[in-house]
Scaffold this active site. Structure first.
Site, short mmCIF file in Angstrom:
data_model
loop_
_atom_site.label_atom_id
_atom_site.label_comp_id
_atom_site.label_asym_id
_atom_site.label_seq_id
_atom_site.Cartn_x
_atom_site.Cartn_y
_atom_site.Cartn_z
N GLU A 110 -2.00 5.01 -9.64
CA GLU A 110 -1.03 6.10 -9.43
C GLU A 110 0.33 5.73 -10.01
OE1 GLU A 110 -2.11 6.16 -5.20
OE2 GLU A 110 -2.32 8.32 -5.42
N GLU A 130 -9.77 4.78 -2.88
CA GLU A 130 -9.31 5.06 -1.52
C GLU A 130 -10.40 5.60 -0.59
OE1 GLU A 130 -7.72 5.79 -4.25
OE2 GLU A 130 -5.58 5.38 -4.05
N1 T1G Z 1 -3.94 -4.71 0.02
C1 T1G Z 1 -3.81 -5.88 0.70
N2 T1G Z 1 -4.58 -6.97 0.47
C2 T1G Z 1 -5.50 -6.87 -0.50
C3 T1G Z 1 -5.70 -5.68 -1.24
C4 T1G Z 1 -4.85 -4.57 -0.96
N3 T1G Z 1 -4.94 -3.43 -1.63
N4 T1G Z 1 -6.71 -5.91 -2.13
C5 T1G Z 1 -7.13 -7.16 -1.93
N5 T1G Z 1 -6.41 -7.74 -0.96
C6 T1G Z 1 -6.52 -9.12 -0.48
C7 T1G Z 1 -7.87 -9.38 0.16
O1 T1G Z 1 -7.84 -9.00 1.53
C8 T1G Z 1 -8.02 -10.87 -0.04
O2 T1G Z 1 -7.18 -11.47 0.94
C9 T1G Z 1 -7.35 -11.12 -1.40
O3 T1G Z 1 -6.48 -9.99 -1.62
C10 T1G Z 1 -8.34 -11.22 -2.54
O4 T1G Z 1 -9.13 -10.03 -2.47
C11 T1G Z 1 -1.26 4.59 -1.96
C12 T1G Z 1 -3.39 4.53 -0.25
C13 T1G Z 1 -8.82 -5.89 -6.17
C14 T1G Z 1 -11.25 -5.70 -6.70
O5 T1G Z 1 -8.87 -0.35 -2.21
O6 T1G Z 1 -11.14 -3.90 -4.22
O7 T1G Z 1 -3.63 2.18 -2.83
O8 T1G Z 1 -8.97 -12.79 2.13
O9 T1G Z 1 -11.28 -11.27 -2.07
O10 T1G Z 1 -13.05 -10.22 -4.97
O11 T1G Z 1 -2.89 6.06 -2.81
O12 T1G Z 1 -9.64 -6.99 -3.60
O13 T1G Z 1 -7.56 -13.87 0.35
O14 T1G Z 1 -6.55 -13.23 2.57
O15 T1G Z 1 -11.26 -8.79 -2.60
O16 T1G Z 1 -11.24 -10.64 -6.74
C15 T1G Z 1 -6.52 0.92 -2.80
C16 T1G Z 1 -8.96 -3.17 -2.62
C17 T1G Z 1 -5.67 0.62 -1.61
C18 T1G Z 1 -8.54 -2.17 -3.69
C19 T1G Z 1 -10.23 -7.91 -6.10
N6 T1G Z 1 -7.00 -0.31 -3.40
N7 T1G Z 1 -9.19 -4.48 -3.20
O17 T1G Z 1 -11.47 -8.42 -5.64
O18 T1G Z 1 -10.63 -10.47 -4.39
S1 T1G Z 1 -5.14 2.09 -0.78
C20 T1G Z 1 -8.16 -0.87 -3.02
C21 T1G Z 1 -10.33 -4.74 -3.92
C22 T1G Z 1 -4.05 2.79 -1.89
C23 T1G Z 1 -2.63 4.70 -2.55
C24 T1G Z 1 -3.71 4.22 -1.65
C25 T1G Z 1 -10.50 -6.16 -4.37
C26 T1G Z 1 -10.19 -6.40 -5.85
P1 T1G Z 1 -7.58 -12.94 1.54
P2 T1G Z 1 -10.68 -10.13 -2.81
P3 T1G Z 1 -11.67 -10.00 -5.48
#
Ligand code: T1G
Length: 709
Positions: A110, A130
């Protein structure tokens, strides 16, 4: 400006770099940092263009999901979110170029779409995931994505939640260029070209030519709703995302964004979103194990060996081959080995036919599986997984043999689904190298891997197993060594109650449809038919139930005695004929007989009671597992059930669901069941303690994992 966001320059191009490892999550401080950097560069007359780029391994992977808990628990006011940042980017009079590597997801994409242009390396992925969190894009994604990529693509991405690669993103108009060499120099070159072009920068919000018209859009939205109905399994967010994208075609941009925020807020405060966000973090929490740190030595796994090429052994061999790890596959004789390989080939061919694998990939994976009838090359294996018949005597014999034919540092893992890991380890001279790797059938598909620690399993073997799970694309959950560990131990009372309900008067299909209506991927009786009724039957014969009173599984034992093992024999709880299935009259008859023998007055049972009597049995056993320390956290049990048993992620898993219902309500109902049905229902002491003190499984787990004071 915070160190989370830094600025630099290449001549007259300003560069904003985000440094919020590990995934550059867009926390409020990061958003503020970018905003102040944009304002500074816009005000600097010597700057002609601006680049936004992520430091480390990726661009922004989304808003900081940890922040949502603060919003929904009232710790933080629900504010305008990212609007100030997105407006500053889009309103900039100087061209703003977003440079993408790694993933631009959610708020990351976004933010990128609020920039004027987007360039990416070929390996970049972009998406709006999301809906996987029970949300919708809440920062203009449903309004800008259709303007860049058209309605159909926007619906596919916002309602489906899957990411797309850079080439696909270029083709549909989300990005403007794929950079050949280094990302930053490519972005600078692109910025210079945009500056040379002159004229106003391209503002996504002003692009309306891909929004279609009501007539051409109607079938596209109808199709999106049909797809969501097929895939959503009770989840609300995909339909809400469709609604928000629809607003982009009927409302001016600003009003469309307002509509999106209202829908986003509705989703954010829903139980489904809270459950899905719990699952997201719980899936990552399972890897955090007391006593295992990043310094715990891991054993490199370069070559594996599997003993047993049956359904499980073959699936496990495929799992290793899929992960690029060469694997020996041993059987006792050539016909058994040939059968195993034929099944593997058939499975791969099916995947190729579905277009999910190329023939070349299939050939490469098959080439990694080396069939053998001897232990000759087992000394090359860094890990051996035993997947022979579920009998203790045979397993101990195999482990005694493995002890002799493998290197002392090799890990010896058993795929046992119920047997005692310590007893198996006692057959070797190296119990510290022995562990359970309980795969779920089909092993090459199911994501769950129960890692069963024996008393002497070393930290290094545990740490290696957890890391290996990720390499095998599995979700590894460390569990303690008790009969049936976590998943199957809880599954036993769950299916026991399902069968008791049939004896008490519910129809076979009523039990299953009540649970699929609750969100389970399959009803319990259908699952038993799929797994094979003989599996439980043999285990019950190995562990004769000495309970006094009402005998469980009477009908199922009689089905097995009559040779009805489920799908594999064409009849079990259901009859399988002509590609369809219908309740098996024999199963109904045996259940009626069991009811008579147990002096039960049969009655019609409503679906909500069927759900309570089965799901609460899961919860009660889960509470026992927690208090015995067999599972480290309630969230670990939730992950076992979501990834291993098709428990609806939108309900968070059995323990999260219990917290949502309220432990006092669950406890009181279990006390009623105890009154009605006797000893099987004595409430777990931990459940009673938490229910009567107004606590939750989640808070109990959190208190347990706090460092010792
Ligand atoms: N927020 C906070 N922490 C996050 C995070 C996030 N979006 N994504 C990952 N982490 C943390 C995760 O908990 C872990 O922490 C570490 O990063 C490594 O992640 C406004 C409302 C990007 C594909 O849904 O899909 O944006 O365990 O083990 O396997 O409209 O992380 O080390 O303490 O998963 O390499 C939308 C979610 C959010 C993406 C990487 N975004 N993340 O995978 O590492 S809502 C998502 C993932 C939003 C807007 C809306 C995956 C990854 P710790 P990991 P990975």
């Amino acid at each position: 400006m915070s160190e989370l966001v830094t600025t630099s320059r290449e001549g007259d191009i300003g560069i904003i770099t985000i440094n919020n490892p590990p995934v550059n999550a867009l926390s409020p401080s990061v958003a503020e940092g970018i905003l102040s950097a944009v304002q500074k560069l816009v005000a600097d007359a010597t700057i002609k263009g601006i680049i936004l780029i992520g430091g480390g391994r990726t661009f922004i992977a989304g808003a900081d999901i940890k922040e949502f808990g603060k919003l929904t628990s009232g710790q933080k006011a629900f504010d305008t979110g990212l609007d100030p940042l997105l407006n500053a980017l889009e309103d900039s009079p100087k061209p703003v170029i977003c440079a993408i590597h790694g993933t631009a997801l959610g708020g990351g994409l976004e933010t990128a779409m609020a920039c004027h242009y987007r360039v990416a390396v070929a390996s970049a992925q972009v998406g709006q995931p999301e809906v996987k969190l029970g949300l919708i894009p809440g920062a203009g994604g449903t309004q800008r994505l259709p303007r860049l990529a058209g309605i159909a693509k926007a619906l596919e991405m916002c309602a489906g939640g899957e990411s797309i690669g850079a080439a696909d993103a270029l083709a549909c108009g989300i990005i403007d260029e794929i950079v050949k060499g280094e990302l930053l120099p490519g972005a600078v070159e692109f910025a210079r070209a945009m500056i040379a072009l002159g004229g106003p920068p391209c503002r996504t919000r002003d692009l309306n030519d891909k929004l279609g018209d009501p007539a051409t859009n109607a079938p596209v939205f109808a199709m999106a709703r049909d797809v969501a109905k097929r895939k959503a399994r009770g989840l609300m967010a995909p339909f809400k995302a469709i609604e928000a994208v629809e607003a982009a075609t009927t409302l001016p941009f600003a009003e469309g964004c307002k509509r999106e925020r209202d829908i986003f807020r509705e989703c954010l405060f829903s139980d489904q979103s809270k459950a899905l966000i719990h699952v997201f973090f719980a899936e990552r929490e399972v890897a955090k194990i007391p006593g295992i740190t990043k310094d715990t030595p891991r054993i490199p796994i370069r070559c594996a060996a599997i003993v047993g090429a049956g359904t499980m052994g073959g699936g496990i061999a495929m799992t290793y081959a899929n992960a690029g790890i060469p694997v020996l596959l041993k059987e006792i004789d050539q016909p058994a080995l040939d059968r195993g390989l034929a099944t593997i080939r058939k499975n791969y061919a099916n995947t190729v036919r579905k277009g999910k694998l190329t023939q070349q990939q299939m050939d490469e994976r098959l080439a990694r599986i080396e069939p053998t009838l001897s232990f000759e090359r087992f000394k090359e294996a860094d890990i051996v997984v035993e997947a022979v018949f579920e009998g203790m005597a045979l397993k101990k014999q195999v482990f005694a043999e493995l002890d002799k034919v493998t290197r002392p540092d090799a890990i010896l893992a058993s795929n046992t689904s119920t047997l005692n890991i310590d007893e198996i380890a006692s057959a070797t001279s190296r119990p510290q190298q022995v562990i359970g790797h309980h795969f779920f059938s089909p092993a090459n598909v199911m994501k769950l891997l129960e890692i069963v620690r024996g008393k002497q399993s070393s930290p290094s073997v545990i740490a290696t197993s957890m890391e290996l799970a990720k390499k095998l694309s599995k979700v590894g959950v460390l569990v303690g060594n008790c009969r049936a560990f976590v998943g199957n131990r809880m599954f036993d009372p769950y299916v026991r109650e399902a069968q008791f309900l049939v004896e008490e008067g519910a129809k076979i299909e009523e039990v299953d449809s009540a649970l699929t209506g609750f969100g389970m991927a399959m009803g319990p009786l259908a699952v038993l038919d799929l797994a094979g009724l003989d599996v439980g039957w043999r285990i019950r014969k190995e562990h004769r139930d000495t309970h006094a009173g009402r005998k469980p599984f009477l009908a199922e034992d009689r089905l097995c005695e009559a040779g009805n093992f489920g799908q594999k024999t064409g009849a079990g709880w259901y009859r399988y004929e002509g590609g369809g299935r219908s309740p098996n009259p024999d199963a109904e008859r045996f259940s009626e007989e069991a009811a008579r023998e147990n002096k039960i007055t049969r009655r019609s049972i409503p679906p909500e009671e069927i759900v309570e009597q089965t799901v609460y049995a899961l919860i009660n056993e889960g509470a026992r597992i927690l208090e015995e320390g067999i599972a480290l956290r309630a969230g670990d049990i939730d992950i076992v059930y979501v990834y291993g048993y098709g428990f609806p992620a939108g309900r968070g898993g059995p323990m999260w669901y219990a917290d949502t219902v309220g432990l006092k309500k669950v406890y009181d109902r279990i006390c009623q069941f105890e009154q009605q049905h006797g000893k099987f229902w004595s409430p777990a002491p931990l459940l009673k303690e938490l229910a009567t003190s107004g606590k939750t499984f989640a808070s109990w787990s959190a208190s347990k994992s706090e460092p010792e004071a």
